[in-house]
Design a protein around this motif. Structure first.
Motif, PDB file in Angstrom:
ATOM      1  N   SER A   1       0.811  -1.218   0.000  1.00 36.10           N
ATOM      2  CA  SER A   1       0.000   0.000   0.000  1.00 36.10           C
ATOM      3  C   SER A   1       0.843   1.266   0.000  1.00 36.10           C
ATOM      4  O   SER A   1       0.325   2.357  -0.275  1.00 36.10           O
ATOM      5  N   GLN A   2       2.125   1.145   0.308  1.00 40.16           N
ATOM      6  CA  GLN A   2       3.023   2.300   0.287  1.00 40.16           C
ATOM      7  C   GLN A   2       3.569   2.571  -1.115  1.00 40.16           C
ATOM      8  O   GLN A   2       4.096   3.652  -1.373  1.00 40.16           O
ATOM      9  N   GLU A   3       3.463   1.574  -2.010  1.00 35.24           N
ATOM     10  CA  GLU A   3       3.955   1.714  -3.380  1.00 35.24           C
ATOM     11  C   GLU A   3       3.008   0.957  -4.315  1.00 35.24           C
ATOM     12  O   GLU A   3       3.328  -0.125  -4.807  1.00 35.24           O
ATOM     13  N   LEU A   4       1.859   1.516  -4.555  1.00 31.25           N
ATOM     14  CA  LEU A   4       0.848   0.845  -5.360  1.00 31.25           C
ATOM     15  C   LEU A   4       1.241   0.804  -6.839  1.00 31.25           C
ATOM     16  O   LEU A   4       1.712   1.808  -7.386  1.00 31.25           O
ATOM     17  N   PRO A   5       1.023  -0.328  -7.488  1.00 34.74           N
ATOM     18  CA  PRO A   5       1.439  -0.495  -8.883  1.00 34.74           C
ATOM     19  C   PRO A   5       0.398  -0.004  -9.888  1.00 34.74           C
ATOM     20  O   PRO A   5       0.053  -0.703 -10.846  1.00 34.74           O
ATOM     21  N   PHE A   6      -0.107   1.212  -9.671  1.00 34.34           N
ATOM     22  CA  PHE A   6      -1.143   1.750 -10.534  1.00 34.34           C
ATOM     23  C   PHE A   6      -0.769   3.161 -10.982  1.00 34.34           C
ATOM     24  O   PHE A   6      -0.026   3.876 -10.296  1.00 34.34           O
ATOM     25  N   GLU A   7      -1.319   3.555 -12.127  1.00 35.77           N
ATOM     26  CA  GLU A   7      -1.097   4.902 -12.644  1.00 35.77           C
ATOM     27  C   GLU A   7      -1.841   5.928 -11.790  1.00 35.77           C
ATOM     28  O   GLU A   7      -2.787   5.596 -11.071  1.00 35.77           O
TER      29      GLU A   7
ATOM     30  N   PHE B   1      -4.096   0.885   7.629  1.00 37.77           N
ATOM     31  CA  PHE B   1      -3.024   1.876   7.735  1.00 37.77           C
ATOM     32  C   PHE B   1      -2.148   1.685   8.979  1.00 37.77           C
ATOM     33  O   PHE B   1      -0.978   2.057   8.980  1.00 37.77           O
ATOM     34  N   MET B   2      -2.691   1.092  10.021  1.00 36.29           N
ATOM     35  CA  MET B   2      -1.930   0.930  11.267  1.00 36.29           C
ATOM     36  C   MET B   2      -0.679   0.077  11.070  1.00 36.29           C
ATOM     37  O   MET B   2       0.277   0.178  11.823  1.00 36.29           O
ATOM     38  N   PHE B   3      -0.691  -0.776  10.053  1.00 36.82           N
ATOM     39  CA  PHE B   3       0.394  -1.731   9.869  1.00 36.82           C
ATOM     40  C   PHE B   3       1.475  -1.245   8.906  1.00 36.82           C
ATOM     41  O   PHE B   3       2.467  -1.948   8.689  1.00 36.82           O
ATOM     42  N   LEU B   4       1.287  -0.070   8.326  1.00 39.35           N
ATOM     43  CA  LEU B   4       2.269   0.431   7.375  1.00 39.35           C
ATOM     44  C   LEU B   4       3.470   1.047   8.102  1.00 39.35           C
ATOM     45  O   LEU B   4       3.292   1.888   8.991  1.00 39.35           O
ATOM     46  N   PRO B   5       4.691   0.690   7.716  1.00 40.29           N
ATOM     47  CA  PRO B   5       5.875   1.320   8.316  1.00 40.29           C
ATOM     48  C   PRO B   5       5.880   2.837   8.098  1.00 40.29           C
ATOM     49  O   PRO B   5       6.259   3.597   8.981  1.00 40.29           O
ATOM     50  N   ASP B   6       5.469   3.263   6.906  1.00 37.38           N
ATOM     51  CA  ASP B   6       5.370   4.688   6.601  1.00 37.38           C
ATOM     52  C   ASP B   6       3.910   4.992   6.274  1.00 37.38           C
ATOM     53  O   ASP B   6       3.462   4.876   5.133  1.00 37.38           O
ATOM     54  N   LYS B   7       3.174   5.375   7.285  1.00 36.91           N
ATOM     55  CA  LYS B   7       1.733   5.583   7.126  1.00 36.91           C
ATOM     56  C   LYS B   7       1.419   6.721   6.159  1.00 36.91           C
ATOM     57  O   LYS B   7       0.461   6.635   5.387  1.00 36.91           O
ATOM     58  N   GLN B   8       2.222   7.783   6.203  1.00 43.87           N
ATOM     59  CA  GLN B   8       1.959   8.908   5.306  1.00 43.87           C
ATOM     60  C   GLN B   8       2.053   8.486   3.843  1.00 43.87           C
ATOM     61  O   GLN B   8       1.267   8.935   3.002  1.00 43.87           O
ATOM     62  N   LYS B   9       2.982   7.600   3.529  1.00 53.01           N
ATOM     63  CA  LYS B   9       3.095   7.119   2.150  1.00 53.01           C
ATOM     64  C   LYS B   9       1.817   6.398   1.714  1.00 53.01           C
ATOM     65  O   LYS B   9       1.407   6.498   0.554  1.00 53.01           O
ATOM     66  N   GLY B  10       1.192   5.686   2.641  1.00 51.85           N
ATOM     67  CA  GLY B  10      -0.055   5.014   2.316  1.00 51.85           C
ATOM     68  C   GLY B  10      -1.154   5.996   1.965  1.00 51.85           C
ATOM     69  O   GLY B  10      -1.881   5.811   0.975  1.00 51.85           O
ATOM     70  N   PHE B  11      -1.285   7.062   2.756  1.00 52.07           N
ATOM     71  CA  PHE B  11      -2.294   8.081   2.460  1.00 52.07           C
ATOM     72  C   PHE B  11      -1.950   8.809   1.164  1.00 52.07           C
ATOM     73  O   PHE B  11      -2.850   9.137   0.373  1.00 52.07           O
ATOM     74  N   ASN B  12      -0.662   9.050   0.956  1.00 47.71           N
ATOM     75  CA  ASN B  12      -0.239   9.711  -0.276  1.00 47.71           C
ATOM     76  C   ASN B  12      -0.603   8.879  -1.505  1.00 47.71           C
ATOM     77  O   ASN B  12      -1.036   9.410  -2.529  1.00 47.71           O
ATOM     78  N   GLU B  13      -0.418   7.564  -1.390  1.00 44.73           N
ATOM     79  CA  GLU B  13      -0.737   6.684  -2.501  1.00 44.73           C
ATOM     80  C   GLU B  13      -2.232   6.648  -2.774  1.00 44.73           C
ATOM     81  O   GLU B  13      -2.665   6.593  -3.933  1.00 44.73           O
ATOM     82  N   ALA B  14      -3.029   6.678  -1.725  1.00 48.63           N
ATOM     83  CA  ALA B  14      -4.483   6.715  -1.903  1.00 48.63           C
ATOM     84  C   ALA B  14      -4.878   7.945  -2.719  1.00 48.63           C
ATOM     85  O   ALA B  14      -5.713   7.863  -3.626  1.00 48.63           O
ATOM     86  N   TRP B  15      -4.287   9.085  -2.392  1.00 47.35           N
ATOM     87  CA  TRP B  15      -4.587  10.321  -3.121  1.00 47.35           C
ATOM     88  C   TRP B  15      -4.088  10.232  -4.563  1.00 47.35           C
ATOM     89  O   TRP B  15      -4.789  10.625  -5.504  1.00 47.35           O
TER      90      TRP B  15
ATOM     91  N   VAL C   1      -4.328  12.844   6.221  1.00 44.45           N
ATOM     92  CA  VAL C   1      -5.191  13.012   5.051  1.00 44.45           C
ATOM     93  C   VAL C   1      -4.903  14.334   4.344  1.00 44.45           C
ATOM     94  O   VAL C   1      -4.797  14.384   3.110  1.00 44.45           O
ATOM     95  N   THR C   2      -4.765  15.404   5.100  1.00 43.62           N
ATOM     96  CA  THR C   2      -4.543  16.715   4.494  1.00 43.62           C
ATOM     97  C   THR C   2      -3.146  16.831   3.905  1.00 43.62           C
ATOM     98  O   THR C   2      -2.975  17.429   2.833  1.00 43.62           O
ATOM     99  N   VAL C   3      -2.150  16.258   4.553  1.00 41.76           N
ATOM    100  CA  VAL C   3      -0.789  16.279   3.996  1.00 41.76           C
ATOM    101  C   VAL C   3      -0.751  15.535   2.666  1.00 41.76           C
ATOM    102  O   VAL C   3      -0.033  15.917   1.734  1.00 41.76           O
ATOM    103  N   ALA C   4      -1.554  14.482   2.548  1.00 38.59           N
ATOM    104  CA  ALA C   4      -1.607  13.722   1.297  1.00 38.59           C
ATOM    105  C   ALA C   4      -2.184  14.552   0.154  1.00 38.59           C
ATOM    106  O   ALA C   4      -1.901  14.262  -1.020  1.00 38.59           O
TER     107      ALA C   4
END
Length: 267
Positions: free
Chosen positions: A96-102, A115-129, A187-190
């Motif tokens: 989830s920190q490096e999603l293979p999608f455009e 999200f609780m299990f991600l080493p870098d949670k912000q990267k997960g939110f960034n990828e969602a955005w 969420v807002t930083v993302a």
């Protein structure tokens, strides 16, 4: 690692799903799916786990839409594939920190208790955005603190009491994202604007306190820490959890309040 340890380790994902899935995760799966807006044609589920939410999303969006359910753990996805029989779902092992999608690929992105299990949670939110289309909907859920989920708290405190050493860091991780200010910041930083963050209280029902105890202890890697001492200790801990749940929460079947934080934002 002994043969008993290996046996219990292999059974962790299935016990997590069978004992905790209907009790803890099903109520929020129904709630979150009901909050999907419109008729999204392309949906991404991050950290899909054993497919508890996946099944509901697939039914909600219909056969003409497509859902890609991702998780970094292939053992979890293997169970999800058994649980979900839907032609509109594709399962994919992905971080989830490096999603293979455009960029701008999905109408809706959902992540329930991941999200609780991600080493870098912000990267997960960034990828969602990043992978969400402009105007797309983002939904996520994280647990409230352990103290506000009584059967979980009883189980954790009982286990910790019997461990000779401090519990491994992963043991507290599922309940580590319970600060709404922190969640809003992710969420807002993302890049999302005006996110909605709210505390949602639902109720879970479990056939017996033993079901709950089995899920909390044997559906978690903490079972391996108890087995380092003895299998008798494992049985003792489960027995004590059952007694406490029946006396402090509910007789069988067990009904208890569940608390989590639910978020929604749009790109």
């Amino acid at each position: 690692m002994t043969e008993i340890d290996i046996e219990y380790k292999k059974a962790i994902p299935s016990k997590y799903e069978n004992y905790l899935g209907p009790y803890l995760y099903e109520p929020y799966a129904i709630y979150t799916t009901a909050r999907i807006k419109g008729a999204p044609e392309n949906v991404l589920e991050m950290a899909a786990g054993t497919g508890r939410v996946t099944k509901h999303i697939a039914e909600k969006i219909g056969s003409d839409a497509k859902l890609i359910a991702t998780d970094i753990n292939p053992n979890m996805l293997a169970i999800a594939k058994e649980q979900v029989n839907a032609s509109n779902v594709e399962f994919l092992v992905a971080d989830s920190q490096e999603l293979p999608f455009e960029d701008d690929s999905f109408d809706c992105v959902i992540c329930q208790f991941g999200f609780m299990f991600l080493p870098d949670k912000q990267k997960g939110f960034n990828e969602a955005w990043r992978v969400l289309k402009p105007g797309g909907q983002f939904l996520f859920v994280t647990w409230d603190k352990a103290e506000n989920n009584i059967t979980l708290n009883i189980s954790q405190q009982t286990v910790i009491h019997h461990l000779k050493d401090a519990p491994p860091p992963y043991y507290a991780r599922p309940y580590s994202m319970h600060d709404p200010v922190e969640l809003r910041n992710y969420v807002t930083v993302a890049g999302f604007l005006n996110p909605s963050i709210e505390r949602v209280t639902l109720y879970g029902e479990c056939p017996t306190a033993l079901h709950a105890a089995t899920g909390f202890v044997e559906g978690n890697s903490i079972v391996l820490e108890l087995l380092k001492e003895s299998i008798d200790l494992l049985h003792t801990v489960k027995t004590q959890i059952v007694e406490k749940i029946n006396s402090q929460v509910s007789i069988d079947p067990v009904t208890s309040e569940l608390n989590a934080w639910w978020g929604e934002a749009f790109k």
